[in-house]
Enzyme design. Structure first.
Site, mmCIF file in Angstrom:
data_model
loop_
_atom_site.group_PDB
_atom_site.id
_atom_site.type_symbol
_atom_site.label_atom_id
_atom_site.label_comp_id
_atom_site.label_asym_id
_atom_site.label_seq_id
_atom_site.Cartn_x
_atom_site.Cartn_y
_atom_site.Cartn_z
ATOM 1 N N ASP A 147 0.829 -1.207 0.000
ATOM 2 C CA ASP A 147 0.000 0.000 0.000
ATOM 3 C C ASP A 147 0.866 1.262 0.000
ATOM 4 O OD1 ASP A 147 -2.287 -1.515 -0.005
ATOM 5 O OD2 ASP A 147 -2.620 -1.368 2.165
ATOM 6 N N HIS A 154 14.084 6.231 3.751
ATOM 7 C CA HIS A 154 13.650 4.946 4.317
ATOM 8 C C HIS A 154 14.100 3.741 3.498
ATOM 9 C CE1 HIS A 154 11.301 6.972 7.306
ATOM 10 N NE2 HIS A 154 10.458 7.499 6.437
ATOM 11 N N GLY A 212 8.408 3.061 3.061
ATOM 12 C CA GLY A 212 7.994 4.417 3.383
ATOM 13 C C GLY A 212 8.020 5.376 2.218
ATOM 14 N N ASP A 269 13.128 15.246 9.267
ATOM 15 C CA ASP A 269 11.826 14.696 8.906
ATOM 16 C C ASP A 269 11.108 14.207 10.160
ATOM 17 O OD1 ASP A 269 9.962 12.469 7.787
ATOM 18 O OD2 ASP A 269 10.804 13.319 5.953
ATOM 19 N N HIS A 312 9.628 11.503 10.460
ATOM 20 C CA HIS A 312 9.890 10.069 10.556
ATOM 21 C C HIS A 312 11.393 9.817 10.686
ATOM 22 C CE1 HIS A 312 5.974 10.448 8.526
ATOM 23 N NE2 HIS A 312 5.682 9.284 9.082
ATOM 24 N N ASP A 349 7.205 17.099 7.031
ATOM 25 C CA ASP A 349 6.020 16.502 7.644
ATOM 26 C C ASP A 349 5.981 16.721 9.151
ATOM 27 O OD1 ASP A 349 8.199 14.856 7.901
ATOM 28 O OD2 ASP A 349 7.246 13.059 7.114
ATOM 29 N N TYR A 353 3.375 16.206 3.479
ATOM 30 C CA TYR A 353 2.155 15.790 2.802
ATOM 31 C C TYR A 353 1.060 16.845 2.874
ATOM 32 C CZ TYR A 353 5.228 11.954 3.220
ATOM 33 O OH TYR A 353 6.371 11.201 3.151
#
Length: 423
Positions: free
Chosen positions: A106, A149, A157, A185, A187, A274, A318
């Site tokens: 996904d 990632h 990612g 970031d 993440h 993000d 995003y």
């Protein structure tokens, strides 16, 4: 094999030779119509930067796609071949219980010309590295990069090829033996950390949302590197809701001291945005103003410790319309040594363009968010108010707990005193 034309030690750059690496081919890195990482954010950033004059007099540097031999610095042959074959196999052949190399999940759906698009993003970061190593640039920015990632044999990612890791590996073979990577970031910069976990020539620093609350669930303060590189991985996990002032407190309590101890010859920055308070995939609370303060802080560290050598790439983000274009226009300005008034109105022509593609979005009026970046400097253990019921005091106490945990895990390995705010 190293490029012999640029393998000599880097010369001291000339002030003012700062570059922007850009290709319209970056826009072909498009996962799917409804995927959160939409290249529209890149296009809107470059349009905004042009329209407010940030790119006046700047000739953009056109990259070429990274060839396989450069991708092999980080990625396995089997993985590169899998990326090339993925569009032929198509998503219909993906077994949800066994996703080969992370391709077709996904997060990382298969798309046409996946290899070519991913190699172009990597080529952008490589081009920036080469320009700096050759002495043709002091600072270079490529907002298409930052795919931090991606692992050696696994897409992760939204990232296929790890452009920052490839560029760092190339720099290590071309005149550099102390490289600092700073990742802001939301993440954790797990792929870059993993690539250099045992390499003492590379310092990786990541400020990110706490791994207990956000994917990829790594980046604990106890992760410090391995073997001869112990101490060269630094992780600063921050709880959801951390805003400008406390995020900057954490940054300045740890990053300058670590950079000073490591003395890098170049700083590579992953500048994902993000961390913004409006981002739909993370829960930090920075403003565009706080993000710009982080960009300027990293640039200033490069000026102080690396003779100005700074390679900045993009990453996550995003808030495709309201956030990313403004934040990365500030990043481009920082790399070019130009400043933008946060009160500068967004050009009406740019706003018209956005209304045409996203008519329902309530557009910001100016280049800033009115964020408070006057952070309280960290003053050592016990500076926060323990046990207070005030929300601001509790937030300060939580950030200070993160600061001291990271300093105690990492600083002694760098020869620094974790308890002394002067280090």
């Amino acid at each position: 094999m190293a490029d012999q034309a640029t393998a000599s030690p880097p010369r001291t750059p000339v002030a003012g030779d700062d570059i922007v690496v850009w290709s319209a081919d970056y826009l072909s890195y498009r996962w799917s119509a409804d995927h959160p990482m939409n290249p529209t954010r890149l296009d809107l950033t470059m349009q905004l930067a042009r329209q407010i004059g940030v790119l006046d007099g700047i000739e953009l540097v056109e990259p070429t796609a990274a060839p396989d031999e450069e991708l092999l610095r980080i990625h396995t042959p089997a993985y590169i071949e899998a990326v090339k074959r993925a569009p032929e196999k198509g998503t219909a052949l993906v077994d949800p219980d066994h996703v080969e190399h992370g391709l077709g999940s996904d997060d990382n759906p298969v798309f046409e010309k996946m290899h070519e698009a991913s190699a172009m993003l990597t080529g952008g970061s490589l081009t920036a590295a080469r320009e700096i190593a050759a002495g043709r640039a002091r600072r270079a920015v490529s907002i298409g990069g930052g795919m931090h990632h991606a692992m050696a044999d696994w897409a992760s990612g939204f990232c296929v090829y790890n452009d920052a890791a490839v560029a760092i590996s190339w720099l290590l073979d071309n005149g550099f033996d102390r490289i600092a990577y700073i990742d802001v970031d939301a993440h954790h910069g797990d792929g870059v950390q993993q690539a250099f976990l045992g390499d003492p020539r590379v310092l990786t620093v990541s400020l990110h949302q706490h791994p207990a609350t956000l994917w990829p669930n790594t980046g604990w303060s106890s992760e410090v590197g391995s073997g001869p590189a112990e101490g060269t991985a630094i992780n600063i996990p921050l709880l959801p809701g951390t805003g400008d002032r406390l995020w900057l407190r954490a940054f300045h309590a740890i990053v300058p001291g670590a950079i000073s101890a490591f003395r890098p010859q170049i700083i590579v920055s992953q500048c994902g945005v993000d961390s913004h308070r409006e981002d739909p995939l993370a829960d930090l609370a920075l403003t565009v103003d706080g993000q710009n303060a982080a960009f300027l802080a990293m640039r200033d560290l490069a000026d102080r410790y690396s003779e100005g050598r700074w390679l900045a790439v993009g990453g996550g983000g995003y808030g495709l319309v309201r956030v990313v274009p403004r934040a990365w226009t500030h990043l481009i300005a920082a790399a070019l040594g130009r400043s933008i008034d946060p009160g500068l109105a967004l050009p009406e022509r740019w706003r018209d363009r956005v209304r045409a593609i996203a008519p329902s979005v309530d557009l910001p009026q100016v280049m800033g968010d009115g964020g408070d970046i006057d952070y309280p400097p960290w003053d050592g253990p016990g500076g926060a108010v323990a046990g207070s019921v005030e929300a601001a005091d509790r937030a300060l106490e939580r950030v200070d707990s993160a600061i001291i945990a990271t300093r105690r895990a990492s600083f002694p390995l760098l020869g620094l005193d974790p308890e002394d705010p002067r280090d």
